[in-house]
Design a protein around this motif. Structure first.
Motif, PDB file in Angstrom:
ATOM      1  N   GLU A 148     -10.989  -3.813  -4.100  1.00 14.75           N
ATOM      2  CA  GLU A 148     -11.632  -4.706  -4.849  1.00 14.75           C
ATOM      3  C   GLU A 148     -10.588  -5.809  -5.331  1.00 14.75           C
ATOM      4  O   GLU A 148     -11.109  -6.658  -6.161  1.00 14.75           O
ATOM      5  CB  GLU A 148     -12.498  -4.289  -5.800  1.00 14.75           C
ATOM      6  N   ALA A 149      -9.321  -5.791  -5.232  1.00 12.44           N
ATOM      7  CA  ALA A 149      -8.565  -6.606  -5.642  1.00 12.44           C
ATOM      8  C   ALA A 149      -8.562  -8.161  -5.237  1.00 12.44           C
ATOM      9  O   ALA A 149      -8.223  -9.086  -6.132  1.00 12.44           O
ATOM     10  CB  ALA A 149      -7.093  -6.045  -5.817  1.00 12.44           C
ATOM     11  N   GLY A 150      -8.635  -7.996  -3.945  1.00 12.13           N
ATOM     12  CA  GLY A 150      -8.679  -9.565  -3.486  1.00 12.13           C
ATOM     13  C   GLY A 150      -7.291 -10.069  -2.835  1.00 12.13           C
ATOM     14  O   GLY A 150      -6.307  -9.167  -2.949  1.00 12.13           O
ATOM     15  N   PRO A 151      -7.156 -11.043  -2.275  1.00  6.33           N
ATOM     16  CA  PRO A 151      -5.945 -11.319  -1.473  1.00  6.33           C
ATOM     17  C   PRO A 151      -4.809 -11.996  -2.559  1.00  6.33           C
ATOM     18  O   PRO A 151      -3.697 -12.293  -2.142  1.00  6.33           O
ATOM     19  CB  PRO A 151      -6.603 -12.727  -0.787  1.00  6.33           C
ATOM     20  N   THR A 152      -5.040 -12.247  -3.819  1.00  6.57           N
ATOM     21  CA  THR A 152      -4.167 -12.534  -4.561  1.00  6.57           C
ATOM     22  C   THR A 152      -3.087 -11.489  -5.180  1.00  6.57           C
ATOM     23  O   THR A 152      -2.141 -11.717  -5.781  1.00  6.57           O
ATOM     24  CB  THR A 152      -4.560 -13.300  -6.028  1.00  6.57           C
ATOM     25  N   PHE A 153      -3.563 -10.319  -4.940  1.00  9.42           N
ATOM     26  CA  PHE A 153      -2.832  -8.978  -5.243  1.00  9.42           C
ATOM     27  C   PHE A 153      -1.703  -8.894  -4.017  1.00  9.42           C
ATOM     28  O   PHE A 153      -2.168  -8.249  -3.000  1.00  9.42           O
ATOM     29  CB  PHE A 153      -3.540  -8.073  -5.635  1.00  9.42           C
ATOM     30  N   ALA A 154      -0.428  -9.057  -4.164  1.00  7.13           N
ATOM     31  CA  ALA A 154       0.530  -9.037  -3.195  1.00  7.13           C
ATOM     32  C   ALA A 154       1.836  -8.184  -3.585  1.00  7.13           C
ATOM     33  O   ALA A 154       2.212  -8.347  -4.956  1.00  7.13           O
ATOM     34  CB  ALA A 154       0.989 -10.446  -2.644  1.00  7.13           C
ATOM     35  N   LEU A 155       2.308  -7.368  -2.815  1.00  8.08           N
ATOM     36  CA  LEU A 155       3.497  -6.702  -3.022  1.00  8.08           C
ATOM     37  C   LEU A 155       4.560  -6.727  -1.929  1.00  8.08           C
ATOM     38  O   LEU A 155       3.992  -6.949  -0.856  1.00  8.08           O
ATOM     39  CB  LEU A 155       3.272  -5.322  -3.376  1.00  8.08           C
ATOM     40  N   PRO A 156       5.784  -6.564  -2.035  1.00  4.67           N
ATOM     41  CA  PRO A 156       6.706  -6.572  -0.924  1.00  4.67           C
ATOM     42  C   PRO A 156       6.127  -5.653   0.093  1.00  4.67           C
ATOM     43  O   PRO A 156       5.697  -4.295  -0.194  1.00  4.67           O
ATOM     44  CB  PRO A 156       8.047  -6.253  -1.689  1.00  4.67           C
ATOM     45  N   ALA A 157       6.113  -5.721   1.465  1.00  2.00           N
ATOM     46  CA  ALA A 157       5.746  -4.969   2.382  1.00  2.00           C
ATOM     47  C   ALA A 157       6.436  -3.590   2.321  1.00  2.00           C
ATOM     48  O   ALA A 157       5.731  -2.498   2.613  1.00  2.00           O
ATOM     49  CB  ALA A 157       5.859  -5.513   3.665  1.00  2.00           C
ATOM     50  N   ALA A 158       7.699  -3.474   2.346  1.00  2.00           N
ATOM     51  CA  ALA A 158       8.403  -2.326   2.498  1.00  2.00           C
ATOM     52  C   ALA A 158       8.168  -1.408   1.439  1.00  2.00           C
ATOM     53  O   ALA A 158       7.902  -0.207   1.424  1.00  2.00           O
ATOM     54  CB  ALA A 158       9.943  -2.591   2.628  1.00  2.00           C
ATOM     55  N   THR A 159       7.947  -2.095   0.345  1.00  2.00           N
ATOM     56  CA  THR A 159       7.748  -1.225  -0.935  1.00  2.00           C
ATOM     57  C   THR A 159       6.323  -0.725  -0.983  1.00  2.00           C
ATOM     58  O   THR A 159       6.168   0.648  -1.129  1.00  2.00           O
ATOM     59  CB  THR A 159       7.981  -2.036  -2.468  1.00  2.00           C
ATOM     60  N   LEU A 160       5.395  -1.606  -0.626  1.00  2.00           N
ATOM     61  CA  LEU A 160       3.834  -0.989  -0.404  1.00  2.00           C
ATOM     62  C   LEU A 160       3.761   0.010   0.551  1.00  2.00           C
ATOM     63  O   LEU A 160       3.121   1.066   0.436  1.00  2.00           O
ATOM     64  CB  LEU A 160       2.962  -2.201  -0.150  1.00  2.00           C
ATOM     65  N   ASP A 161       4.595  -0.047   1.862  1.00  2.00           N
ATOM     66  CA  ASP A 161       4.331   0.963   3.021  1.00  2.00           C
ATOM     67  C   ASP A 161       5.150   2.278   2.176  1.00  2.00           C
ATOM     68  O   ASP A 161       4.447   3.435   2.612  1.00  2.00           O
ATOM     69  CB  ASP A 161       5.199   0.507   4.110  1.00  2.00           C
ATOM     70  N   ARG A 162       6.246   2.389   1.561  1.00  2.00           N
ATOM     71  CA  ARG A 162       6.772   3.572   0.810  1.00  2.00           C
ATOM     72  C   ARG A 162       5.978   4.285   0.116  1.00  2.00           C
ATOM     73  O   ARG A 162       5.774   5.370  -0.060  1.00  2.00           O
ATOM     74  CB  ARG A 162       8.206   3.289   0.516  1.00  2.00           C
ATOM     75  N   LEU A 163       5.336   3.286  -0.931  1.00  2.00           N
ATOM     76  CA  LEU A 163       4.540   3.945  -1.852  1.00  2.00           C
ATOM     77  C   LEU A 163       3.228   4.600  -1.019  1.00  2.00           C
ATOM     78  O   LEU A 163       2.933   5.724  -1.498  1.00  2.00           O
ATOM     79  CB  LEU A 163       3.915   2.613  -2.955  1.00  2.00           C
ATOM     80  N   LEU A 164       2.489   3.832  -0.431  1.00  2.00           N
ATOM     81  CA  LEU A 164       1.245   4.556   0.367  1.00  2.00           C
ATOM     82  C   LEU A 164       1.840   5.789   1.206  1.00  2.00           C
ATOM     83  O   LEU A 164       0.984   6.769   1.187  1.00  2.00           O
ATOM     84  CB  LEU A 164       0.746   3.426   1.124  1.00  2.00           C
ATOM     85  N   SER A 165       2.951   5.804   1.875  1.00  2.00           N
ATOM     86  CA  SER A 165       3.231   6.776   2.933  1.00  2.00           C
ATOM     87  C   SER A 165       3.429   7.974   1.907  1.00  2.00           C
ATOM     88  O   SER A 165       2.910   9.244   2.331  1.00  2.00           O
ATOM     89  CB  SER A 165       4.428   6.234   3.813  1.00  2.00           C
ATOM     90  N   ASN A 166       4.165   7.892   0.863  1.00  2.00           N
ATOM     91  CA  ASN A 166       4.777   9.166   0.231  1.00  2.00           C
ATOM     92  C   ASN A 166       3.340   9.734  -0.596  1.00  2.00           C
ATOM     93  O   ASN A 166       3.179  10.785  -0.512  1.00  2.00           O
ATOM     94  CB  ASN A 166       5.419   8.675  -0.888  1.00  2.00           C
ATOM     95  N   LEU A 167       2.566   8.933  -1.165  1.00  2.00           N
ATOM     96  CA  LEU A 167       1.249   9.187  -1.696  1.00  2.00           C
ATOM     97  C   LEU A 167       0.281   9.867  -0.685  1.00  2.00           C
ATOM     98  O   LEU A 167      -0.292  10.881  -1.051  1.00  2.00           O
ATOM     99  CB  LEU A 167       0.539   8.021  -2.376  1.00  2.00           C
ATOM    100  N   LEU A 168       0.294   9.407   0.418  1.00  2.00           N
ATOM    101  CA  LEU A 168      -0.732   9.953   1.461  1.00  2.00           C
ATOM    102  C   LEU A 168      -0.064  11.371   1.860  1.00  2.00           C
ATOM    103  O   LEU A 168      -1.029  12.173   2.274  1.00  2.00           O
ATOM    104  CB  LEU A 168      -0.802   8.986   2.599  1.00  2.00           C
ATOM    105  N   ASP A 169       1.139  11.195   2.438  1.00  2.00           N
ATOM    106  CA  ASP A 169       1.707  12.453   2.604  1.00  2.00           C
ATOM    107  C   ASP A 169       1.488  13.734   1.655  1.00  2.00           C
ATOM    108  O   ASP A 169       1.360  14.760   1.917  1.00  2.00           O
ATOM    109  CB  ASP A 169       3.399  12.477   3.030  1.00  2.00           C
ATOM    110  N   ASN A 170       1.495  13.278   0.318  1.00  2.00           N
ATOM    111  CA  ASN A 170       1.428  14.201  -0.575  1.00  2.00           C
ATOM    112  C   ASN A 170       0.257  14.827  -0.925  1.00  2.00           C
ATOM    113  O   ASN A 170      -0.161  16.054  -1.036  1.00  2.00           O
ATOM    114  CB  ASN A 170       2.075  13.718  -2.132  1.00  2.00           C
ATOM    115  N   ALA A 171      -0.938  13.563  -0.737  1.00  2.00           N
ATOM    116  CA  ALA A 171      -2.413  14.055  -0.950  1.00  2.00           C
ATOM    117  C   ALA A 171      -2.677  14.865   0.414  1.00  2.00           C
ATOM    118  O   ALA A 171      -3.439  15.775   0.463  1.00  2.00           O
ATOM    119  CB  ALA A 171      -3.405  12.675  -0.817  1.00  2.00           C
TER     120      ALA A 171
END
Length: 446
Positions: A311-334
């Motif tokens: 629900e954030a919309g297109p204005t919420f942006a983060l560096p791609a590598a940081t976002l990939d590492r964040l989500l991959s670690n959290l999804l692996d942990n979950a």
């Protein structure tokens, strides 16, 4: 809600203004009291001087007329006022008492009736009648007390000077508090200028020295960890190659799984040791979350389902590598420790953008939550050998702070673990097209 009184500057302002008000009110009361006393003494001396002058006039030149408002009245005259009583105002009673003390013993002093020109009636045993002389009003009427004007002017100047002094005193402490906040969030912390009182300079010097020593320790540990992890990659690659050449399929699959687990641990070491700003292109978080969820479904069709609540919309942006590492670690942990479904959620709140990943498992014991993000800590000893080194949540927290955000780990009320990251608007609200300046732009934004 933040209140001004909670700040050091606010409390200094309250204390300074309170002390100034108290001192000025006391000063004003003392000045008024002393002014009344001086006025009374002046009126007494003036009356004594006039009475003595009239007596000298009567004794030396009785045929000469008396000055205006000075007269002699017979003792039995009906105009003689009555003696002062208890209803006489205290200043007038004090004036009469002081005047009697300055005149010979046995002198009788009376005041004229209210409504006429202020005058005093004096009679002693040597006088043939009453001597009536004018006196100065003890409290002359004033349309405006000039003392109050001067008091207000002095008070305003003192308050301005005190506010400037209080601001100068708290400014170095505020800079130190901001530096402590940056250091606590894991952001780059430049040395704080050592200024202000001696105790504050000593505190700032100690903080700067602590930051340098901690940074040096972190750099040494990162270099050692990265070196060990990098040196292990080549032997692991050779080991995997040899495992693939084994004839026994069962042994081969076991060795390959162990090598993959070790390689995953080495990769986590390298990510944790990586301490440089992310120079990858910023991407919209919602779109990247959808792509990562599709990739997980495609790679592991039988894995736990992933639900999206973006629900954030297109204005919420983060560096791609940081976002990939964040989500991959959290999804692996979950996937490793949680229970389905895994929920990825983004939204906007008053404090900033929120990116959270949660599952529906048993969560973490409340006593262990504080240790969840510490590096090399596994909360469940039975998880050893599963390819996890206890760095997943530590990497997430470090990446979030390096991107300018905050990470909060907790249990959901409905059950399961939730990792929520908050990113301020000024850091994570620019569209991707405006954030392609690389790491230099990220450092300026921080």
């Amino acid at each position: 809600m933040r209140r001004a009184i909670d700040t050091l500057f606010g409390r200094l302002v309250v204390i300074v203004i309170g002390m100034l008000v108290l001192s000025h009110v006391a000063w004003f009361a003392i000045i008024r009291f002393e002014r009344d006393n001086v006025q009374t003494r002046f009126a007494v001396e003036e009356a004594v001087f006039l009475v003595e002058a009239v007596r000298q006039h009567i004794a030396n030149t009785p045929d000469q007329p008396l000055p205006p408002r000075v007269r002699l009245v017979a003792l039995n005259s009906a105009d003689v006022p009555k003696q002062p009583d208890e209803d006489t105002p205290p200043p007038l009673q004090r004036f009469v008492e002081d005047l009697k003390d300055r005149l010979p013993d046995g002198t009788e002093v009376r005041l004229n009736e209210p409504g006429g020109p202020p005058s005093v009636w004096v009679h002693s045993a040597k006088d043939a009648g009453w001597i009536v002389v004018p006196v100065q009003p003890l409290r002359p009427p004033r349309s405006r007390d000039r003392m109050l004007v001067w008091l207000a002017l002095i008070f305003s100047t003192a308050v301005l000077a005190a506010l400037f002094g209080a601001w100068q005193l708290q400014y170095p402490l505020r800079s130190l508090a901001q530096a402590v906040g940056r250091f606590g969030r894991g952001q780059p912390t430049p040395p704080v200028p050592e200024r202000g009182p001696r105790e504050l300079r000593q505190l700032t010097h100690g903080f700067n020295q602590m930051v340098r020593e901690v940074s040096q320790t972190e750099n040494d540990r990162a270099v050692m960890l990265a070196g060990v992890a990098h040196d292990l990659k080549t032997p692991l690659a050779r080991l995997r190659l040899r495992a693939e050449m084994m004839d026994d399929e069962k042994i081969r699959d076991g060795v390959v799984r162990d090598v993959d687990s070790m390689a995953h641990i080495v990769d986590q070491f390298l990510v944790f040791a990586h301490d440089r700003p992310d120079g990858s292109e910023p991407v919209p978080v919602d779109e990247q979350c959808e792509r990562i969820a599709r990739a997980y479904r495609a790679v592991s069709p039988g894995a736990q389902p992933i639900r999206l609540k973006l629900e954030a919309g297109p204005t919420f942006a983060l560096p791609a590598a940081t976002l990939d590492r964040l989500l991959s670690n959290l999804l692996d942990n979950a996937h490793a420790y949680g229970a389905p479904p895994v929920v990825i959620e983004t939204r906007r709140e008053a404090k900033g953008w929120i990116l959270s990943v949660s599952d529906h498992g048993t969560g973490i014991a409340p006593d262990d939550l504080i240790k969840a993000s510490r590096p090399f800590v596994r909360l469940d000893p039975a998880r050893g050998g599963s390819g996890h080194s206890g760095l997943g949540l530590a990497i997430v927290e470090r990446l979030a702070r390096r991107a300018g955000g905050e990470c909060e780990i907790g249990n959901r009320a409905e059950g399961g673990l939730q990792v929520a990251m908050t990113f301020p608007f000024e850091i994570a609200t620019r569209p991707a097209e405006e954030r392609r300046a690389g790491p230099q732009h990220e450092e300026r934004a921080l």
